[in-house]
Design a protein around this motif. Sequence first.
Motif, PDB file in Angstrom:
ATOM      1  N   UNK A 134       0.838  -1.213   0.000  1.00  2.00           N
ATOM      2  CA  UNK A 134       0.000   0.000   0.000  1.00  2.00           C
ATOM      3  C   UNK A 134       0.868   1.257   0.000  1.00  2.00           C
ATOM      4  N   UNK A 135       1.901   1.260   0.821  1.00  2.00           N
ATOM      5  CA  UNK A 135       2.802   2.415   0.896  1.00  2.00           C
ATOM      6  C   UNK A 135       3.487   2.637  -0.447  1.00  2.00           C
ATOM      7  N   UNK A 136       4.056   1.587  -1.022  1.00  2.00           N
ATOM      8  CA  UNK A 136       4.767   1.715  -2.297  1.00  2.00           C
ATOM      9  C   UNK A 136       3.800   2.102  -3.414  1.00  2.00           C
ATOM     10  N   UNK A 137       2.591   1.538  -3.410  1.00  2.00           N
ATOM     11  CA  UNK A 137       1.593   1.891  -4.425  1.00  2.00           C
ATOM     12  C   UNK A 137       1.275   3.384  -4.366  1.00  2.00           C
ATOM     13  N   UNK A 138       1.164   3.916  -3.164  1.00  2.00           N
ATOM     14  CA  UNK A 138       0.969   5.369  -3.015  1.00  2.00           C
ATOM     15  C   UNK A 138       2.229   6.121  -3.438  1.00  2.00           C
ATOM     16  N   UNK A 139       3.381   5.650  -3.004  1.00  2.00           N
ATOM     17  CA  UNK A 139       4.643   6.311  -3.318  1.00  2.00           C
ATOM     18  C   UNK A 139       4.908   6.427  -4.807  1.00  2.00           C
ATOM     19  N   UNK A 140       4.528   5.404  -5.565  1.00  2.00           N
ATOM     20  CA  UNK A 140       4.712   5.438  -7.017  1.00  2.00           C
ATOM     21  C   UNK A 140       3.498   6.052  -7.711  1.00  2.00           C
ATOM     22  N   UNK A 141       2.746   6.827  -6.965  1.00  2.00           N
ATOM     23  CA  UNK A 141       1.640   7.592  -7.552  1.00  2.00           C
ATOM     24  C   UNK A 141       0.543   6.741  -8.136  1.00  2.00           C
ATOM     25  N   UNK A 142       0.157   5.690  -7.415  1.00  2.00           N
ATOM     26  CA  UNK A 142      -0.897   4.779  -7.851  1.00  2.00           C
ATOM     27  C   UNK A 142      -0.564   4.168  -9.210  1.00  2.00           C
ATOM     28  N   UNK A 143       0.721   4.002  -9.464  1.00  2.00           N
ATOM     29  CA  UNK A 143       1.204   3.400 -10.703  1.00  2.00           C
ATOM     30  C   UNK A 143       1.698   4.400 -11.729  1.00  2.00           C
ATOM     31  N   UNK A 144       1.376   5.675 -11.570  1.00  2.43           N
ATOM     32  CA  UNK A 144       1.788   6.663 -12.572  1.00  2.43           C
ATOM     33  C   UNK A 144       3.297   6.834 -12.636  1.00  2.43           C
ATOM     34  N   UNK A 145       4.000   6.571 -11.552  1.00  2.00           N
ATOM     35  CA  UNK A 145       5.456   6.684 -11.531  1.00  2.00           C
ATOM     36  C   UNK A 145       6.165   5.481 -12.124  1.00  2.00           C
ATOM     37  N   UNK A 146       5.414   4.480 -12.533  1.00  2.00           N
ATOM     38  CA  UNK A 146       6.022   3.287 -13.112  1.00  2.00           C
ATOM     39  C   UNK A 146       6.153   3.384 -14.627  1.00  2.00           C
ATOM     40  N   UNK A 147       5.862   4.550 -15.187  1.00  2.00           N
ATOM     41  CA  UNK A 147       6.035   4.758 -16.629  1.00  2.00           C
ATOM     42  C   UNK A 147       7.501   4.509 -16.977  1.00  2.00           C
ATOM     43  N   UNK A 148       7.775   3.837 -18.100  1.00  2.00           N
ATOM     44  CA  UNK A 148       9.167   3.506 -18.429  1.00  2.00           C
ATOM     45  C   UNK A 148      10.058   4.715 -18.695  1.00  2.00           C
ATOM     46  N   UNK A 149       9.478   5.818 -19.146  1.00  2.00           N
ATOM     47  CA  UNK A 149      10.239   7.049 -19.363  1.00  2.00           C
ATOM     48  C   UNK A 149       9.495   8.202 -18.710  1.00  2.00           C
ATOM     49  N   UNK A 150      10.234   9.161 -18.177  1.00  2.00           N
ATOM     50  CA  UNK A 150       9.695  10.391 -17.584  1.00  2.00           C
ATOM     51  C   UNK A 150       8.630  10.124 -16.512  1.00  2.00           C
ATOM     52  N   UNK A 151       8.950   9.297 -15.503  1.00  2.00           N
ATOM     53  CA  UNK A 151       7.942   9.006 -14.483  1.00  2.00           C
ATOM     54  C   UNK A 151       7.492  10.248 -13.714  1.00  2.00           C
ATOM     55  N   UNK A 152       8.388  11.215 -13.503  1.00  2.00           N
ATOM     56  CA  UNK A 152       8.004  12.445 -12.816  1.00  2.00           C
ATOM     57  C   UNK A 152       6.965  13.229 -13.595  1.00  2.00           C
ATOM     58  N   UNK A 153       7.117  13.246 -14.898  1.00  2.00           N
ATOM     59  CA  UNK A 153       6.145  13.937 -15.751  1.00  2.00           C
ATOM     60  C   UNK A 153       4.805  13.215 -15.708  1.00  2.00           C
ATOM     61  N   UNK A 154       4.821  11.886 -15.740  1.00  2.00           N
ATOM     62  CA  UNK A 154       3.581  11.130 -15.645  1.00  2.00           C
ATOM     63  C   UNK A 154       2.918  11.335 -14.281  1.00  2.00           C
ATOM     64  N   UNK A 155       3.727  11.380 -13.215  1.00  2.00           N
ATOM     65  CA  UNK A 155       3.183  11.641 -11.881  1.00  2.00           C
ATOM     66  C   UNK A 155       2.563  13.020 -11.788  1.00  2.00           C
ATOM     67  N   UNK A 156       3.232  14.011 -12.375  1.00  2.00           N
ATOM     68  CA  UNK A 156       2.691  15.376 -12.388  1.00  2.00           C
ATOM     69  C   UNK A 156       1.399  15.438 -13.200  1.00  2.00           C
ATOM     70  N   UNK A 157       1.371  14.729 -14.329  1.00  2.00           N
ATOM     71  CA  UNK A 157       0.164  14.696 -15.156  1.00  2.00           C
ATOM     72  C   UNK A 157      -0.990  14.029 -14.393  1.00  2.00           C
ATOM     73  N   UNK A 158      -0.685  12.963 -13.662  1.00  2.00           N
ATOM     74  CA  UNK A 158      -1.711  12.299 -12.864  1.00  2.00           C
ATOM     75  C   UNK A 158      -2.276  13.255 -11.815  1.00  2.00           C
ATOM     76  N   UNK A 159      -1.414  14.107 -11.263  1.00  2.00           N
ATOM     77  CA  UNK A 159      -1.841  15.068 -10.243  1.00  2.00           C
ATOM     78  C   UNK A 159      -2.851  16.077 -10.791  1.00  2.00           C
ATOM     79  N   UNK A 160      -2.916  16.236 -12.092  1.00  2.00           N
ATOM     80  CA  UNK A 160      -3.917  17.129 -12.687  1.00  2.00           C
ATOM     81  C   UNK A 160      -5.334  16.636 -12.404  1.00  2.00           C
TER      82      UNK A 160
END
Length: 173
Positions: free
Chosen positions: A22-48
């Motif tokens: 549960x902690x790691x799933x939250x930490x990786x942005x509910x999976x958005x941070x697991x994108x193979x490239x630019x995970x920070x950008x995907x995490x930021x996009x998910x935050x929208x």
Amino acid sequence: MDINTLHKPPIIFKNMTWFERCIVFCGVGFGSGLAPKAPGTFGSAFALLFIPIWLAIGFSSSILAILVMSLIGIYICGQTAKIIHVHDDGRIVWDEFAGQSITFLPLIYFGQMNWIWVLVGFGLFRLFDIWKPWPIRVIDQKVDGGFGIMFDDIIAGLWAALCILIYLYFPMA
């Protein structure tokens, strides 16, 4: 974003306890941070996706919610880094959630939220998060643990919000 993200070992969820998952799933942005490239950008996009929530609860409640998100994020990011054995791994994007959300506070306050401002806010946050101007770079290099992971993105969000605030408060005629 950590340039070595693509070379990091995979996150093995089956070796974790239910709570760690549960902690790691939250930490990786509910999976958005697991994108193979630019995970920070995907995490930021998910935050929208949080924007409708911030609009629904209003400015003051958004500040409180983002503060709680940030405090919880210190724990989540720190624990995720410990569990996956990589400090400030690029796949940890809970910090992007908080920083990106901070960026939009002036837009909520001034009632200026539209798709153009969302793109501007997204771009500004990503610029400051990647570029890491002072003091973001210093914090990123010197502060460890969950607080360090969170704090540089909080400052990036504040820088982006400040840019928006200056433009909205002192519009160019």
